[in-house]
Design a protein around this motif. Structure first.
Motif, PDB file in Angstrom:
ATOM      1  N   THR A 107       0.835  -1.196   0.000  1.00 47.07           N
ATOM      2  CA  THR A 107       0.000   0.000   0.000  1.00 47.07           C
ATOM      3  C   THR A 107       0.872   1.248   0.000  1.00 47.07           C
ATOM      4  OG1 THR A 107      -1.678   1.263   1.208  1.00 47.07           O
ATOM      5  CG2 THR A 107      -0.227  -0.129   2.534  1.00 47.07           C
ATOM      6  N   ARG A 108       0.428   2.256  -0.701  1.00 46.98           N
ATOM      7  CA  ARG A 108       1.157   3.527  -0.754  1.00 46.98           C
ATOM      8  C   ARG A 108       0.894   4.386   0.478  1.00 46.98           C
ATOM      9  NH1 ARG A 108       3.148   3.577  -5.676  1.00 46.98           N
ATOM     10  NH2 ARG A 108       3.827   5.727  -5.891  1.00 46.98           N
ATOM     11  N   LYS A 114      -1.810   8.190   5.550  1.00 48.86           N
ATOM     12  CA  LYS A 114      -0.960   9.264   5.016  1.00 48.86           C
ATOM     13  C   LYS A 114      -0.125   8.774   3.840  1.00 48.86           C
ATOM     14  CE  LYS A 114      -0.908  11.741   9.328  1.00 48.86           C
ATOM     15  NZ  LYS A 114      -0.129  12.310  10.403  1.00 48.86           N
ATOM     16  N   ASP A 115       0.032   9.661   2.837  1.00 49.65           N
ATOM     17  CA  ASP A 115       0.875   9.317   1.688  1.00 49.65           C
ATOM     18  C   ASP A 115       2.344   9.537   2.051  1.00 49.65           C
ATOM     19  OD1 ASP A 115       1.558  12.038   1.363  1.00 49.65           O
ATOM     20  OD2 ASP A 115       0.108  12.343  -0.235  1.00 49.65           O
ATOM     21  N   VAL A 116       3.245   9.255   1.114  1.00 47.41           N
ATOM     22  CA  VAL A 116       4.675   9.307   1.414  1.00 47.41           C
ATOM     23  C   VAL A 116       5.135  10.703   1.845  1.00 47.41           C
ATOM     24  CG1 VAL A 116       5.432   9.648  -0.992  1.00 47.41           C
ATOM     25  CG2 VAL A 116       6.982   8.621   0.653  1.00 47.41           C
ATOM     26  N   GLY A 117       4.635  11.742   1.209  1.00 47.21           N
ATOM     27  CA  GLY A 117       5.025  13.099   1.592  1.00 47.21           C
ATOM     28  C   GLY A 117       4.616  13.427   3.013  1.00 47.21           C
ATOM     29  N   GLU A 118       3.383  13.064   3.383  1.00 43.02           N
ATOM     30  CA  GLU A 118       2.905  13.305   4.745  1.00 43.02           C
ATOM     31  C   GLU A 118       3.689  12.484   5.762  1.00 43.02           C
ATOM     32  OE1 GLU A 118      -1.803  14.255   4.035  1.00 43.02           O
ATOM     33  OE2 GLU A 118      -1.099  12.209   3.640  1.00 43.02           O
ATOM     34  N   GLN A 119       4.027  11.247   5.391  1.00 42.30           N
ATOM     35  CA  GLN A 119       4.821  10.405   6.290  1.00 42.30           C
ATOM     36  C   GLN A 119       6.198  11.022   6.543  1.00 42.30           C
ATOM     37  OE1 GLN A 119       4.819   6.109   5.224  1.00 42.30           O
ATOM     38  NE2 GLN A 119       3.143   6.644   3.846  1.00 42.30           N
ATOM     39  N   TRP A 127      12.362  17.530   2.746  1.00 43.44           N
ATOM     40  CA  TRP A 127      12.243  17.143   1.338  1.00 43.44           C
ATOM     41  C   TRP A 127      11.552  18.245   0.555  1.00 43.44           C
ATOM     42  CZ3 TRP A 127       7.385  16.557  -0.941  1.00 43.44           C
ATOM     43  CH2 TRP A 127       6.307  16.540  -0.060  1.00 43.44           C
ATOM     44  N   ASN A 128      11.843  18.267  -0.743  1.00 43.75           N
ATOM     45  CA  ASN A 128      11.211  19.215  -1.646  1.00 43.75           C
ATOM     46  C   ASN A 128      10.355  18.462  -2.666  1.00 43.75           C
ATOM     47  OD1 ASN A 128      10.792  21.109  -3.843  1.00 43.75           O
ATOM     48  ND2 ASN A 128      12.269  22.413  -2.802  1.00 43.75           N
ATOM     49  N   LEU A 129      10.901  17.358  -3.172  1.00 41.04           N
ATOM     50  CA  LEU A 129      10.189  16.444  -4.069  1.00 41.04           C
ATOM     51  C   LEU A 129      10.309  15.048  -3.495  1.00 41.04           C
ATOM     52  CD1 LEU A 129      11.706  17.427  -7.544  1.00 41.04           C
ATOM     53  CD2 LEU A 129       9.395  17.931  -6.763  1.00 41.04           C
ATOM     54  N   CYS A 130       9.281  14.222  -3.660  1.00 45.08           N
ATOM     55  CA  CYS A 130       9.408  12.831  -3.209  1.00 45.08           C
ATOM     56  C   CYS A 130       8.457  11.925  -3.985  1.00 45.08           C
ATOM     57  CB  CYS A 130       9.167  12.695  -1.716  1.00 45.08           C
ATOM     58  SG  CYS A 130       7.464  12.981  -1.208  1.00 45.08           S
ATOM     59  N   GLN A 186      11.084   1.703  -1.871  1.00 45.20           N
ATOM     60  CA  GLN A 186      12.158   2.631  -2.204  1.00 45.20           C
ATOM     61  C   GLN A 186      11.546   4.022  -2.299  1.00 45.20           C
ATOM     62  OE1 GLN A 186      14.684   1.963  -5.685  1.00 45.20           O
ATOM     63  NE2 GLN A 186      16.267   3.215  -4.745  1.00 45.20           N
ATOM     64  N   ILE A 187      12.086   4.939  -1.482  1.00 42.98           N
ATOM     65  CA  ILE A 187      11.634   6.332  -1.475  1.00 42.98           C
ATOM     66  C   ILE A 187      12.672   7.158  -2.219  1.00 42.98           C
ATOM     67  CG2 ILE A 187      11.129   8.348  -0.032  1.00 42.98           C
ATOM     68  CD1 ILE A 187      10.260   6.373   2.179  1.00 42.98           C
ATOM     69  N   TYR A 188      12.201   8.030  -3.084  1.00 40.49           N
ATOM     70  CA  TYR A 188      13.065   8.941  -3.841  1.00 40.49           C
ATOM     71  C   TYR A 188      12.786  10.354  -3.345  1.00 40.49           C
ATOM     72  CZ  TYR A 188      12.651   4.849  -6.812  1.00 40.49           C
ATOM     73  OH  TYR A 188      12.630   3.563  -7.271  1.00 40.49           O
ATOM     74  N   ALA A 189      13.830  11.166  -3.249  1.00 36.12           N
ATOM     75  CA  ALA A 189      13.610  12.529  -2.755  1.00 36.12           C
ATOM     76  C   ALA A 189      14.686  13.477  -3.272  1.00 36.12           C
ATOM     77  CB  ALA A 189      13.593  12.548  -1.229  1.00 36.12           C
TER      78      ALA A 189
END
Length: 197
Positions: A107-108, A114-119, A127-130, A186-189
């Motif tokens: 699950t995302r 919460k989505d990845v940015g909120e997490q 972070w600026n982009l994720c 895998q998280i990208y930021a």
């Protein structure tokens, strides 16, 4: 040869030593499997160049190291700079993966929706982009990391996130559940603004 591979080979061949040594080794193997630390596939261990001791990379399990290496190889082939491993993103990825293992599904969103940015924001990550890529691999599959990267490259959205040139940092996690399924995050930021005034 890694300790996990040595243990597996010893179990396959049997021991010339007394039965008590065999029992100790079998108990140790059962402990590794019971906590979700099933030995990784041989190809995952052999695909990655040796890592310097004491680095963040040395804290990754063999599947995670191979995943990082293979993701950066895919980026290199696409003409994109490699991703740098970032500790706070690894912590976030491990937390997200642990929740997926607990739920038994990919699950995302976190358990609280919460989505990845909120997490990342809730965990104090700058972070600026994720973005996030996820995978679940069935028990018994060899070369887990290669299968995951190949899958992501075959999916338009996951491919975009993996190869996006503005992402320069990553955090990742590969955890095995008691059934032997691998859950991968895998998280990208990017921390800094990519806009130039």
């Amino acid at each position: 040869m890694s300790p996990n591979r040595r243990l597996c080979r010893m179990l396959q061949r049997g021991f010339p030593a007394a039965g008590s040594l065999r029992l100790i080794v079998l108990l140790l193997a059962a402990m590794f499997l019971a906590v979700g630390c099933a030995p990784s596939s041989r190809t995952d261990e052999e695909a990655v160049p040796p890592l310097p001791e004491g680095s963040l990379l040395s804290e990754l399990n063999p599947v995670e190291r191979s995943l990082l290496w293979r993701a950066n190889e895919a980026r290199r082939k696409a003409g994109v700079m490699p991703l740098t491993l970032r500790p706070d993103l690894c912590v976030a990825a491990r937390k997200h993966t642990a929740e997926m293992v607990q739920l038994g599904l990919v699950t995302r969103f976190s358990n609280d929706g919460k989505d990845v940015g909120e997490q990342l924001t809730d965990q104090g990550v700058n972070w600026n982009l994720c973005a996030i890529n996820l995978a679940q691999i069935a028990p018994g599959v060899d070369n887990v990391a290669q299968k995951v990267v190949d899958y992501w490259l075959s999916q338009p959205n996951a491919r975009r996130d993996l190869l996006f040139h503005l992402y320069d940092e990553t955090g990742l996690s590969a955890q095995c559940d008691p059934k032997g399924q691998w859950f991968i995050t895998q998280i990208y930021a990017r921390r800094t603004s990519y806009w130039t005034p």
